[in-house]
Scaffold this motif. Structure first.
Motif, PDB file in Angstrom:
ATOM      1  N   ALA A 185       0.829  -1.205   0.000  1.00 57.26           N
ATOM      2  CA  ALA A 185       0.000   0.000   0.000  1.00 57.26           C
ATOM      3  C   ALA A 185       0.866   1.259   0.000  1.00 57.26           C
ATOM      4  CB  ALA A 185      -0.939  -0.003   1.205  1.00 57.26           C
ATOM      5  N   LEU A 186       1.899   1.276   0.838  1.00 57.77           N
ATOM      6  CA  LEU A 186       2.777   2.449   0.897  1.00 57.77           C
ATOM      7  C   LEU A 186       3.539   2.639  -0.413  1.00 57.77           C
ATOM      8  CD1 LEU A 186       4.258   2.185   4.512  1.00 57.77           C
ATOM      9  CD2 LEU A 186       2.403   3.646   3.701  1.00 57.77           C
ATOM     10  N   ALA A 187       4.026   1.538  -0.979  1.00 53.93           N
ATOM     11  CA  ALA A 187       4.764   1.642  -2.236  1.00 53.93           C
ATOM     12  C   ALA A 187       3.856   2.130  -3.363  1.00 53.93           C
ATOM     13  CB  ALA A 187       5.378   0.298  -2.596  1.00 53.93           C
ATOM     14  N   SER A 188       2.643   1.610  -3.432  1.00 54.30           N
ATOM     15  CA  SER A 188       1.714   2.030  -4.489  1.00 54.30           C
ATOM     16  C   SER A 188       1.321   3.490  -4.317  1.00 54.30           C
ATOM     17  CB  SER A 188       0.465   1.145  -4.467  1.00 54.30           C
ATOM     18  OG  SER A 188       0.798  -0.215  -4.648  1.00 54.30           O
ATOM     19  N   LEU A 189       1.015   3.886  -3.077  1.00 56.69           N
ATOM     20  CA  LEU A 189       0.640   5.276  -2.832  1.00 56.69           C
ATOM     21  C   LEU A 189       1.783   6.223  -3.166  1.00 56.69           C
ATOM     22  CD1 LEU A 189      -1.385   7.348  -1.745  1.00 56.69           C
ATOM     23  CD2 LEU A 189      -0.475   6.907   0.550  1.00 56.69           C
ATOM     24  N   THR A 190       2.995   5.848  -2.792  1.00 57.48           N
ATOM     25  CA  THR A 190       4.150   6.699  -3.079  1.00 57.48           C
ATOM     26  C   THR A 190       4.401   6.800  -4.576  1.00 57.48           C
ATOM     27  OG1 THR A 190       5.126   6.032  -0.969  1.00 57.48           O
ATOM     28  CG2 THR A 190       6.594   7.060  -2.578  1.00 57.48           C
ATOM     29  N   ALA A 191       4.240   5.688  -5.302  1.00 60.02           N
ATOM     30  CA  ALA A 191       4.453   5.709  -6.746  1.00 60.02           C
ATOM     31  C   ALA A 191       3.438   6.620  -7.439  1.00 60.02           C
ATOM     32  CB  ALA A 191       4.355   4.296  -7.299  1.00 60.02           C
ATOM     33  N   ALA A 242       0.316   8.092   7.325  1.00 59.59           N
ATOM     34  CA  ALA A 242      -0.201   8.004   8.695  1.00 59.59           C
ATOM     35  C   ALA A 242      -1.486   7.180   8.742  1.00 59.59           C
ATOM     36  CB  ALA A 242      -0.441   9.406   9.250  1.00 59.59           C
ATOM     37  N   LEU A 243      -2.380   7.397   7.776  1.00 56.04           N
ATOM     38  CA  LEU A 243      -3.617   6.622   7.749  1.00 56.04           C
ATOM     39  C   LEU A 243      -3.341   5.159   7.423  1.00 56.04           C
ATOM     40  CD1 LEU A 243      -6.677   6.515   7.917  1.00 56.04           C
ATOM     41  CD2 LEU A 243      -6.773   7.166   5.501  1.00 56.04           C
ATOM     42  N   ALA A 244      -2.388   4.891   6.555  1.00 53.51           N
ATOM     43  CA  ALA A 244      -2.063   3.509   6.182  1.00 53.51           C
ATOM     44  C   ALA A 244      -1.562   2.711   7.384  1.00 53.51           C
ATOM     45  CB  ALA A 244      -1.031   3.490   5.066  1.00 53.51           C
ATOM     46  N   ILE A 245      -0.644   3.278   8.164  1.00 57.15           N
ATOM     47  CA  ILE A 245      -0.128   2.532   9.314  1.00 57.15           C
ATOM     48  C   ILE A 245      -1.185   2.431  10.411  1.00 57.15           C
ATOM     49  CG2 ILE A 245       2.233   3.194   8.783  1.00 57.15           C
ATOM     50  CD1 ILE A 245       2.175   5.149  11.057  1.00 57.15           C
ATOM     51  N   ALA A 246      -2.054   3.426  10.523  1.00 53.65           N
ATOM     52  CA  ALA A 246      -3.132   3.332  11.508  1.00 53.65           C
ATOM     53  C   ALA A 246      -4.081   2.188  11.168  1.00 53.65           C
ATOM     54  CB  ALA A 246      -3.895   4.655  11.585  1.00 53.65           C
ATOM     55  N   LEU A 252      -6.904   8.155  -2.613  1.00 55.92           N
ATOM     56  CA  LEU A 252      -5.978   7.250  -3.297  1.00 55.92           C
ATOM     57  C   LEU A 252      -5.681   6.016  -2.458  1.00 55.92           C
ATOM     58  CD1 LEU A 252      -3.410   9.789  -4.823  1.00 55.92           C
ATOM     59  CD2 LEU A 252      -5.156   8.481  -6.038  1.00 55.92           C
ATOM     60  N   LEU A 253      -5.487   6.208  -1.155  1.00 62.15           N
ATOM     61  CA  LEU A 253      -5.185   5.068  -0.293  1.00 62.15           C
ATOM     62  C   LEU A 253      -6.360   4.095  -0.240  1.00 62.15           C
ATOM     63  CD1 LEU A 253      -3.318   3.650   1.719  1.00 62.15           C
ATOM     64  CD2 LEU A 253      -4.346   5.054   3.521  1.00 62.15           C
ATOM     65  N   VAL A 254      -7.572   4.610  -0.121  1.00 56.11           N
ATOM     66  CA  VAL A 254      -8.751   3.744  -0.087  1.00 56.11           C
ATOM     67  C   VAL A 254      -8.870   2.943  -1.385  1.00 56.11           C
ATOM     68  CG1 VAL A 254     -11.270   3.728  -0.015  1.00 56.11           C
ATOM     69  CG2 VAL A 254      -9.992   5.164   1.578  1.00 56.11           C
ATOM     70  N   LEU A 262      -6.117   0.182  -1.340  1.00 59.74           N
ATOM     71  CA  LEU A 262      -6.442  -0.913  -0.422  1.00 59.74           C
ATOM     72  C   LEU A 262      -7.580  -1.776  -0.952  1.00 59.74           C
ATOM     73  CD1 LEU A 262      -6.190   0.885   3.030  1.00 59.74           C
ATOM     74  CD2 LEU A 262      -4.539  -0.677   1.990  1.00 59.74           C
ATOM     75  N   ALA A 263      -8.497  -1.167  -1.707  1.00 57.11           N
ATOM     76  CA  ALA A 263      -9.597  -1.947  -2.279  1.00 57.11           C
ATOM     77  C   ALA A 263      -9.102  -2.907  -3.347  1.00 57.11           C
ATOM     78  CB  ALA A 263     -10.650  -1.005  -2.865  1.00 57.11           C
ATOM     79  N   VAL A 264      -8.012  -2.580  -4.009  1.00 55.72           N
ATOM     80  CA  VAL A 264      -7.461  -3.442  -5.066  1.00 55.72           C
ATOM     81  C   VAL A 264      -6.531  -4.502  -4.502  1.00 55.72           C
ATOM     82  CG1 VAL A 264      -6.054  -3.450  -7.158  1.00 55.72           C
ATOM     83  CG2 VAL A 264      -7.701  -1.616  -6.780  1.00 55.72           C
TER      84      VAL A 264
END
Length: 280
Positions: free
Chosen positions: A114-120, A177-181, A224-226, A229-231
């Motif tokens: 998730a973090l790698a995809s969001l950062t990309a 922050a939301l991803a790790i939470a 974007l994070l949601v 995570l759905a995928v």
């Protein structure tokens, strides 16, 4: 201790750690490359900043100055916000990843993806749509609290070769922050797991107080994070590992035959056979 089984296990762990470090290095190099690409696009980034600020007013979002303004007269609170922005974001993410890697490998893999995809995705947006933060956009009226009160993680935008200061949208501070939470909530039981959401909420306020992000920067990061995570596939816990030593067979006792209870006053046939001759 079985050395032949321990050695391959340690080798696999070191290989996994090397792959994770390589991924972090690739993301860091991509971020540095994005910094060089947007160099010289300050005018476009400032124009985009003014456009985002006006869009927020059309959407009836609260003015960022309503959050920062009342705190400017409280230097201690502003310093706390600056310190949270500078020293909590990255260390908290690293600690969460390390703990999950050691204790919850399946959840670690999902968070890392998730973090790698969001950062990309964020890097692509940073390059395609450079955006100046509100502290650099004059129309917002926000102050660069890091420069005024400290501590600051940024230098002058024109000479800063380490970070891309024209990459306000989306806010990776809020997204990470939301991803790790959410990851920690998934491995925590009870009502206390909801306390993990305090971290992204505090981060969202801090990035606005410090003038580093607009409200929309955080909103876009959450969306974007949601979607990511759905995928991504859900985390599947790993099966428990079997003991390395010899396994002892489990002997199940034979069931007793149902029957009438023997009267202790009446000797059984086996007892009669065991009595010495000439007695009883």
């Amino acid at each position: 201790m079985d050395v032949t089984r321990t050695a391959p296990t340690r080798l696999a762990a070191w290989q996994r750690a090397a792959r994770e470090l390589a991924l972090v290095a690739v993301l860091f190099l991509a971020y540095k490359a994005g910094r060089q690409v947007v160099a010289g696009h300050a005018e476009v980034a400032l124009a985009n900043g003014e456009w985002v600020w006006r869009l927020e007013r059309l959407l009836r979002l609260p003015d960022e100055m309503l959050v920062q303004g009342p705190l400017l007269s409280h230097e201690l609170l502003v310093r706390v916000a600056n310190s949270y922005y500078a020293y909590v974001h990255f260390p908290a993410t690293v600690l969460c990843l390390v703990w999950l890697w050691l204790r919850r490998p399946a959840h670690y893999l999902r968070l890392r993806r998730a973090l790698a995809s969001l950062t990309a995705v964020a890097l692509v947006l940073h390059v395609c749509v450079p955006l100046a933060p509100p502290r650099l956009t004059e129309i917002t009226g926000l102050v660069d609290t890091g420069t005024r009160f400290g501590p600051s993680v940024y230098g002058p935008p024109d000479t800063d070769q380490l970070s891309n200061q024209y990459a306000a949208m989306p806010s990776l501070h809020v997204g990470w922050a939301l991803a790790i939470a959410l990851a920690l909530m998934a491995v925590t039981t009870g009502r206390r797991r909801w306390l993990w959401l305090l971290h992204p909420l505090a981060t969202a306020l801090v990035v606005v107080i410090t003038g580093n992000h607009y409200w929309l920067d955080g909103v876009v990061a959450v969306v974007l994070l949601v979607a990511i995570l759905a995928v991504l596939p859900t985390a599947v816990p790993e099966p428990p590992t079997l003991p390395s030593g010899p396994v002892r067979p489990h002997v199940v006792p034979a069931p007793r035959r149902a029957g009438r209870r023997r009267n202790p006053k009446i000797p059984a046939a086996a007892d009669v056979r065991l009595r010495p001759p000439g007695r009883g």
